[in-house]
Motif scaffolding. Structure first.
Motif, PDB file in Angstrom:
ATOM      1  N   ALA A 179       0.824  -1.209   0.000  1.00  0.00           N
ATOM      2  CA  ALA A 179       0.000   0.000   0.000  1.00  0.00           C
ATOM      3  C   ALA A 179       0.858   1.260   0.000  1.00  0.00           C
ATOM      4  CB  ALA A 179      -0.926  -0.003   1.216  1.00  0.00           C
ATOM      5  N   THR A 181       3.638   1.586  -1.380  1.00  0.00           N
ATOM      6  CA  THR A 181       4.160   1.757  -2.736  1.00  0.00           C
ATOM      7  C   THR A 181       3.167   2.513  -3.609  1.00  0.00           C
ATOM      8  OG1 THR A 181       5.344  -0.336  -2.533  1.00  0.00           O
ATOM      9  CG2 THR A 181       5.075   0.541  -4.739  1.00  0.00           C
ATOM     10  N   GLU A 182       1.871   2.160  -3.467  1.00  0.00           N
ATOM     11  CA  GLU A 182       0.843   2.739  -4.329  1.00  0.00           C
ATOM     12  C   GLU A 182       0.397   4.123  -3.861  1.00  0.00           C
ATOM     13  OE1 GLU A 182      -0.118   1.355  -7.098  1.00  0.00           O
ATOM     14  OE2 GLU A 182       1.144  -0.407  -6.792  1.00  0.00           O
ATOM     15  N   ASN A 183       0.213   4.268  -2.543  1.00  0.00           N
ATOM     16  CA  ASN A 183      -0.333   5.528  -2.027  1.00  0.00           C
ATOM     17  C   ASN A 183       0.252   5.828  -0.649  1.00  0.00           C
ATOM     18  OD1 ASN A 183      -1.915   7.739  -1.227  1.00  0.00           O
ATOM     19  ND2 ASN A 183      -3.721   6.975  -2.298  1.00  0.00           N
ATOM     20  N   PRO A 184       1.485   6.344  -0.582  1.00  0.00           N
ATOM     21  CA  PRO A 184       2.131   6.578   0.716  1.00  0.00           C
ATOM     22  C   PRO A 184       1.390   7.578   1.586  1.00  0.00           C
ATOM     23  CG  PRO A 184       3.416   7.530  -1.092  1.00  0.00           C
ATOM     24  CD  PRO A 184       2.366   6.677  -1.713  1.00  0.00           C
ATOM     25  N   ALA A 185       0.743   8.577   0.998  1.00  0.00           N
ATOM     26  CA  ALA A 185       0.025   9.589   1.787  1.00  0.00           C
ATOM     27  C   ALA A 185      -1.134   8.956   2.542  1.00  0.00           C
ATOM     28  CB  ALA A 185      -0.474  10.710   0.874  1.00  0.00           C
ATOM     29  N   LEU A 186      -1.859   8.053   1.892  1.00  0.00           N
ATOM     30  CA  LEU A 186      -2.993   7.385   2.537  1.00  0.00           C
ATOM     31  C   LEU A 186      -2.522   6.496   3.683  1.00  0.00           C
ATOM     32  CD1 LEU A 186      -6.029   6.764   2.579  1.00  0.00           C
ATOM     33  CD2 LEU A 186      -5.583   4.925   0.928  1.00  0.00           C
TER      34      LEU A 186
END
Length: 295
Positions: A179, A181-186
């Motif tokens: 996760a 990798t895909e969306n570090p902010a989330l």
């Protein structure tokens, strides 16, 4: 004498064993590269030098501290992994939003610096590293003689590779890594320290290389060039399996080691190029690699 396709059985299975040994190191090193690229998007050209550092760290522990092989197998990856984390925090962190080329150039430069320092200090000849007394000798399988140490390398590599795959693909920690990798902010919004996770992941990838270096020391000796001679082949393995693919790196590493071993039996002249021929064919048919995701 028993033969298969006109080849003596002992010679055939001996080369298959060598191929499986090489495949074990290909799998471990390409696994570390895949873990680092999958999360950091950094093409870590320092990986060969970090493999060499693992072997040298084990050598120093034995020569200077009297620490044997088994403790080195634990301590050397931790030491080299810590060095890797320092590199990630001080240098690589500045490159995450830039093109992959910048990370490749930085890590390639670091590899040259590290190898140059060790070559200047220790020369290009290999330094002997004795294998542990518990693994001296071997046993007969009837059709071939299997040294204990070679069997240990194969089993240990399989266990580490499968364990790493399981953690990343089948556990909650692995889901956090994917996760991030895909969306570090989330992921950061859920209270997870993403920068620390990235640093630890890079350190783990480097530790895998150092672990392979410690296991390789009794077989190939300890040399400043040992990583440089291997890293190009390992990158070919990663490309064939698919950049960032954990399963692809493991399966491709072992498979290509066996193919290389068979090539040495049936067509020795092609043994040094067969992996690169396979890479060219795979890239023409499937540019993302055998297990890579097509974008």
């Amino acid at each position: 004498m028993t033969t298969i396709f006109g080849i003596p059985t002992q010679a055939l299975f001996g080369q298959l064993l060598i191929g499986l040994i090489n495949g074990s190191f290909y799998a471990l090193l390409s696994l570390g590269l895949a873990v680092i690229f999958g999360l950091l998007n950094i093409i870590n050209f320092t990986h060969g030098a970090q493999y060499m550092l693992g072997a040298f760290c084990s050598y120093f522990l034995l020569q200077w501290a009297g620490v044997g092989y088994w403790w080195s197998l634990l301590l050397a990856p931790l030491v080299v992994g810590a060095i890797g984390m320092a590199i990630e925090r001080t240098m690589l962190v500045r490159l995450y939003k830039l093109d992959h080329l910048y990370g490749l150039l930085l890590t390639f430069g670091l590899a040259l610096i590290i190898q140059g320092i060790f070559r200047q200090q220790f020369g290009s000849t290999g330094l002997p590293y004795s294998m542990p007394g518990q693994l001296v000798g071997g046993f007969s399988l009837g059709f071939m003689f299997l040294p204990f140490y070679r069997a240990w390398v194969i089993v240990a590599s399989l266990v580490i590779c499968i364990g790493t795959w399981f953690v990343i693909e089948r556990t909650k920690l692995g889901s956090y890594l994917r996760a991030a990798t895909e969306n570090p902010a989330l992921v950061q919004a859920f209270g997870i320290n993403v920068p620390r996770m990235i640093t630890l992941t890079y350190g783990f990838g480097v530790a895998l290389a150092a672990f392979a270096g410690v296991m390789a020391a009794p077989i190939y000796q300890v040399s400043p060039q040992m990583g440089a001679d291997l890293i190009i082949v390992v990158f070919a393995v990663v490309v064939i399996g698919g950049m960032g693919s954990i399963l692809g790196s493991i399966l491709t590493g072992f498979a290509l080691g066996l193919i290389e071993g068979l090539t040495k039996v049936f067509y020795p002249e092609a043994s040094n190029t067969v992996i690169f021929v396979i890479m060219a064919i795979v890239l023409m048919v499937k540019p993302a690699g055998l297990f890579g995701a097509q974008k």
